[in-house]
Design an enzyme around this catalytic site. Structure first.
Site, short mmCIF file in Angstrom:
data_model
loop_
_atom_site.label_atom_id
_atom_site.label_comp_id
_atom_site.label_asym_id
_atom_site.label_seq_id
_atom_site.Cartn_x
_atom_site.Cartn_y
_atom_site.Cartn_z
N GLY A 264 0.76 -1.22 -0.27
CA GLY A 264 -0.12 0.12 0.12
C GLY A 264 1.05 1.16 -0.04
O GLY A 264 0.76 2.28 -0.71
N ALA A 265 1.77 1.40 0.89
CA ALA A 265 2.47 2.71 1.09
C ALA A 265 3.59 2.31 2.01
O ALA A 265 3.47 1.22 2.76
CB ALA A 265 1.77 3.56 1.68
N MET A 266 4.59 3.04 2.26
CA MET A 266 5.85 2.93 3.22
C MET A 266 6.27 4.14 3.72
O MET A 266 6.30 5.04 3.03
CB MET A 266 6.93 2.41 2.08
CG MET A 266 8.14 2.18 2.80
SD MET A 266 7.91 0.84 4.27
CE MET A 266 9.04 1.47 5.35
N GLU A 267 6.42 3.99 5.24
CA GLU A 267 6.65 5.19 5.96
C GLU A 267 7.90 5.84 6.00
O GLU A 267 8.23 6.26 7.24
CB GLU A 267 5.98 4.74 7.32
CG GLU A 267 6.98 3.53 7.89
CD GLU A 267 6.44 2.37 7.98
OE1 GLU A 267 5.82 1.68 7.00
OE2 GLU A 267 7.28 1.47 8.80
N ASN A 268 8.73 5.43 5.02
CA ASN A 268 10.06 6.16 5.06
C ASN A 268 10.23 7.54 5.76
O ASN A 268 9.49 8.34 5.44
CB ASN A 268 10.78 6.07 3.79
CG ASN A 268 10.52 5.08 2.75
OD1 ASN A 268 10.77 4.00 3.15
ND2 ASN A 268 9.77 5.43 1.84
N HIS A 300 -1.99 6.15 8.33
CA HIS A 300 -1.36 5.22 8.75
C HIS A 300 0.32 5.34 8.60
O HIS A 300 0.84 5.17 9.69
CB HIS A 300 -1.71 3.66 8.06
CG HIS A 300 -0.93 2.56 8.45
ND1 HIS A 300 -1.42 1.72 9.42
CD2 HIS A 300 0.34 2.14 7.88
CE1 HIS A 300 -0.58 0.60 9.51
NE2 HIS A 300 0.55 0.79 8.70
N GLU A 301 0.73 5.76 7.60
CA GLU A 301 1.79 6.00 7.19
C GLU A 301 2.57 7.33 7.93
O GLU A 301 3.54 7.31 8.77
CB GLU A 301 2.37 6.38 5.71
CG GLU A 301 1.80 5.25 4.88
CD GLU A 301 2.11 3.81 5.10
OE1 GLU A 301 3.23 3.84 5.96
OE2 GLU A 301 1.41 2.67 4.95
N HIS A 304 3.13 5.99 11.71
CA HIS A 304 4.55 5.47 11.69
C HIS A 304 5.53 6.50 12.31
O HIS A 304 6.40 6.04 12.87
CB HIS A 304 4.63 5.04 10.50
CG HIS A 304 4.24 3.50 10.50
ND1 HIS A 304 4.43 2.61 11.60
CD2 HIS A 304 3.69 2.95 9.34
CE1 HIS A 304 3.82 1.47 10.88
NE2 HIS A 304 3.38 1.39 9.79
N1 TRP Z 1 5.51 -0.52 6.42
C1 TRP Z 1 4.44 -0.75 5.50
C2 TRP Z 1 3.08 -0.34 6.12
O1 TRP Z 1 2.70 -0.94 7.31
C3 TRP Z 1 4.45 -1.78 4.81
C4 TRP Z 1 5.39 -2.08 3.65
C5 TRP Z 1 5.15 -1.30 2.38
C6 TRP Z 1 5.90 -2.86 3.32
N2 TRP Z 1 6.16 -1.67 1.26
C7 TRP Z 1 6.43 -3.20 1.73
C8 TRP Z 1 6.35 -4.41 3.60
C9 TRP Z 1 7.41 -3.93 1.28
C10 TRP Z 1 7.02 -5.28 3.11
C11 TRP Z 1 7.52 -4.97 1.76
O2 TRP Z 1 2.67 0.87 5.78
ZN ZN Z 2 2.20 0.21 8.86
#
Ligand code: TRP
Ligand code: ZN
Length: 874
Positions: A264-268, A300-301, A304
């Site tokens: 879905g997305a990533m919290e960098n 959500h992101e 985080h």
């Molecule tokens: N940490 C991300 C979230 O919870 C999840 C996530 C995004 C992820 N991309 C990923 C986990 C690739 C494993 C691999 O929003």
């Molecule tokens: Zn998450």
């Protein structure tokens, strides 16, 4: 894995060891090129272990160009599978490593890759090791400086974590930008993006008066679909301050939307990367559900940043520390902004239809797993959704105040650290004074507990006794189960629907009972009549219930329970009693009949003008085949589908005027805004259209062709799909013509086509794989077409000739090499099949065996195929 010596190795939670070395800071330099990107990493490495030891760095799919230690070329190293082992090292040193990568060939979308014309990264869980050799584990926290060099015309935007500190132009049309992130972070939170985008800029003033720059980057031409994501971000920032007292820390927050993304997305840190599905929306192209999904994922992101980034996980077994908690937070965000009841219902539906199946399947695991082969396989409904339920139970046991006190202790104690789930529960315990030692078992025990309920009413003594016994069935990986600490929220209803006071020893007691033993009895006094027991208000625990209810009792609950969720749940029980009987009738070859009492219940509801429209929509929506299957020990796919179809069709034909009147009233009242009253009207209209399709299909076509918004159009298409009306073809053709240039919007169309259960499904799905809008390389497309077929078209996926299984097997073999993460998520409906009949299981085993024999089987699929075979052959 034909070669058994190459079998992937499992890691165990109990084997955790602190790292021998840490990295205090790292300076990265990227010279971006599609096929030959150069990365120079200069790290300050410090030994932590007392004894002299080798430095073992992780690295995958890398070409090593050079190593130096304290500016001297270093020869004492070994390269073995996935590791770079360096010897002869001082206690503290500067390590410089040069590597080269090929982002263009990277179709797994892990590490540095290309999404369309842009470069981007995905490092969670273990993707940073595809960028450089590193201590790629979450308990190594370093500060990062990142310099990016690239062609200026092609990549005007060069982004990374933290604050931009410098930039300049170079000869040969290149330019560079450098970024500095002052907050120490684990490598999985690193991000880099380079490309040409449209940019939406805004700002947010925090509670302490700091101004934060907000920047949202999207593909060119998409600016008219960014407003909602930006508004959601600002809502999230405000909400986290107000409800949790947590403020944003950096001066800039960036979000980039990309089309090629596995999740879905990533919290960098400071630079979220999003699947464009969770950013892009306007009324023409997106449904209300899309809008709500964007709000939830943006939230959500953002959340985080504290629960995940400032305080992170010690090791990946602790993933639920950040995910369960952050899902809980995003659920609360959505509930505070919108309808709490509807949100709760949707979350519970997901849990029952998919998480319970995971717990009963070959990949069952506790929310804190004990054994992992491929970490990417553990971003699961259990870790995320059941993990959030466990946090929610803490909230129920401690109350909002106690919970917030626990959060404050957690943040005060652990800011800047990498910690464990135990650390979190300890903070909750210390702040609230509540003994949570037994509660911790939720973290180590898998499976869905079953509560057996017995009641007795004593008219003479005016006493009502309630006995609850708990038991958790064995799961694939864990035989022995023990009693858990379970909050059970109840209500007692009098026959007039009023709520009876809960009293013990003449004092009123909490409605939240704490079940901590295998069996416990509660005695309530002063109960003047035989009450009706409402169990699990608000779904106070992720458990199944074994309890006999009469239709009369359920009707009383549906109409009178104080808790809205409990009213909806009463309806689910009523329908499921009928479904069970109906499935047995189908199996016996008998005709079905819909009971008068059920028709009447729906009639009264559809004529009730006082009831909340959002709740009514949920009450009128019949459980999915997957939800119904959860109630059976042996699943008969065809009988369930037949019974469910019969139910909906009979109801539609029994109450045609009611559904049409309601549908028309909703259409008329809808002011087409995104306000929650209007969203509710549209979901109610959608629920009605499912029935209207059987009595007046022309109204469904009208809802499609006359509506300006995607929500109504899609509701009409879904109704047309399920009832298979004549007008369906024209509607689907129209949609295809309008949107074939836009893959993201076509996903909804692919998903409906793939779940269209008319005969010939598989052939249609196979033909659609050749559609110009489809691409096997794009995870969203694959999930829409193949995923919907396997998950939402049970009749055809589980065809008795095995054709559905063979088709998924073929797809999985392609994706196994190209994108193992996506393959591994797609295999779920093929392995969660232990409740099926023997013939189908044999066909599935055949497909799993073909996969097991592959020379180059990925770790991801290896783990699932092995577990799947084990459970099916046991
Ligand atoms: N940490 C991300 C979230 O919870 C999840 C996530 C995004 C992820 N991309 C990923 C986990 C690739 C494993 C691999 O929003
Ligand atoms: Zn998450």
């Amino acid at each position: 894995m034909a070669d058994s010596s190459a079998q992937p190795i499992a890691k165990y939670r109990s084997d955790y060891q602190a790292p021998d070395y840490t990295i205090e800071n790292v300076s990265l330099e990227f010279d971006l090129d599609a096929t030959a990107t150069k990365v120079v990493a200069v790290s300050t490495v410090v030994r932590q272990a007392k004894e002299i030891s080798d430095l073992v760095l992780d690295g995958e799919k890398l070409e090593l160009l050079s190593i130096s230690v304290n500016q001297q070329a270093h020869q004492a190293y070994k390269l073995s599978d996935g590791q770079l082992i360096i010897s002869d090292l001082p206690e503290r040193f500067e390590l410089k490593i040069e590597t080269q990568l090929n982002p263009k060939e990277n179709k797994a979308f892990e590490g540095l890759y290309q999404s369309g014309e842009a470069f981007c990264t995905q490092c969670e869980a273990e993707g940073f090791r595809r960028i450089t050799y590193f201590l790629d584990r979450p308990d190594v926290l370093a500060t990062y400086t990142t310099k990016i060099i690239a062609d200026k015309a092609q990549y005007p935007f060069l982004l990374s974590n933290g604050n931009k500190v410098d930039q300049g132009d170079l000869a040969n049309g290149k330019h560079w930008v450098s970024w500095q992130d002052p907050f120490p972070k684990p490598s999985y939170l690193f991000a880099l993006v380079a490309g040409d985008f449209d940019l939406l800029e805004d700002s947010f003033v925090t509670q302490s008066g700091r101004t934060i720059a907000l920047e949202l980057f999207v593909d060119k031409g998409n600016l008219d679909r960014t407003e909602h994501a930006m508004a959601s971000l600002k809502e999230a920032m405000r909400w986290d301050e107000q409800r949790f007292g947590l403020e944003y820390d950096l001066d800039i927050y960036m979000i980039v939307a990309v089309d090629f993304f596995n999740m879905g997305a990533m919290e960098n840190k400071g630079l979220n990367v999003f699947n464009s599905k969770y950013v892009l929306a306007n009324k023409q192209s997106a449904t209300d559900n899309d809008f709500l999904g964007i709000e939830a994922v943006i939230g959500h992101e953002y959340f985080h940043n504290w629960t995940g980034n400032r305080i992170t996980c010690r090791d990946w077994f602790q993933l639920s520390l950040k995910e369960g908690l952050t899902v809980f937070r995003d659920q609360e965000f959505s509930s505070d902004l919108g309808s709490r009841a509807v949100n709760r219902i949707k979350n519970v539906r997901l849990l029952r239809s998919h998480q319970f199946a995971e717990d009963a399947g070959p990949m069952a695991h506790p929310i804190r797993p004990d054994k992992v082969i491929e970490m990417n396989n553990f971003y699961t409904l259990t870790v995320y959704e059941k993990g959030a339920e466990v946090i929610r139970m803490l909230h129920t046991l401690l109350g909002e105040q106690g919970f917030q006190a626990g959060m404050k202790t957690y943040v005060d104690r652990h800011d800047g650290q990498a910690v464990t789930c135990d650390d979190f529960v300890n903070a909750m315990q210390d702040a609230s004074g509540k003994d949570l030692s037994l509660f911790k078992r939720w973290y180590s025990q898998s499976g869905t507990p079953v509560l057996k309920v017995q009641t007795h009413y004593d008219q003479n003594k005016q006493q009502f006794s309630l006995t609850i016994a708990q038991h958790t069935p064995a799961t694939a990986e864990q035989e022995d189960k023990q009693a858990l600490h379970i909050p059970v929220s109840i209500e007692l209803l009098a026959s007039d629907g009023s709520s009876l006071a809960l009293q013990v020893n003449e004092e009123s007691v909490s409605s939240v009972l704490e079940l901590t033993e295998t069996e416990q009895t509660w005695l309530f006094e002063g109960i003047g009549e035989q009450p009706t027991l409402v169990m699990l208000q608000e779904f106070s625990a992720p458990v199944k219930l074994e309890m006999d209810y009469s239709s009369e009792q359920l009707l009383l609950i549906i109409n009178n329970a104080s808790n809205t969720f409990a009213r909806w749940d009463g309806m689910q029980k009523l329908v499921s009693i009928w479904m069970k009987q109906a499935v047995a009738q189908v199996q016996a070859g008998n005709n079905l009949q819909l009971e008068e009492a059920i028709v009447n219940t729906f009639k009264l509801l559809s004529e009730d003008s006082a009831i909340d429209k959002g709740l009514l929509a949920e009450l009128l929506t019949i459980s999915s085949e997957n939800e119904i299957a959860d109630g059976f020990a042996d699943v008969d796919i065809d009988a369930i589908a037949q019974a469910r179809d019969f139910f909906i069709r009979s109801l539609a034909l029994a109450l045609p005027e009611q559904f049409v009147a309601l549908e028309q009233a909703c259409a008329k009242a809808d002011k087409q805004s995104l306000a929650h009253e209007d969203i509710n009207l549209r979901s109610l209209r959608a629920a009605c259209l499912q029935y209207v399709a059987y009595s007046q299909p022309e109204l469904v076509a009208a809802a499609y062709f006359d509506s300006p918004t995607m929500t109504n159009k899609l509701a009409a298409m879904s109704a047309a799909n399920n009832a298979d009306i004549e007008q369906r073809a024209a509607m689907f053709r129209d949609y295809e013509q309008n949107w074939q240039h836009d893959g993201l919007v076509m996903d909804k169309w692919f998903a409906l086509e793939a779940s269209y259960a008319k005969e010939g499904s598989l052939a249609r799905v196979q033909a659609l794989a050749e559609h110009p809008s489809f691409s096997m390389e794009n995870p969203n497309r694959v999930r829409s077409l193949v995923g919907s077929f396997a998950n939402n078209n049970a009749r055809h996926f589980h065809a008795k000739d095995g054709s559905g299984y063979r088709y998924l097997g073929e797809i999985l073999r392609v994706l196994n090499t190209q994108n193992p993460q996506v393959a591994s998520r797609l295999i779920t409906p093929l392995i969660q099949t232990v409740k099926l009949d023997a013939e189908r299981k044999a066909l599935i085993v055949e497909q799993l065996q073909v996969l097991a024999e592959l020379e180059d089987l990925s770790k991801d699929l290896f783990e699932k195929v092995t577990n799947g075979l084990q459970q099916l052959q046991a």
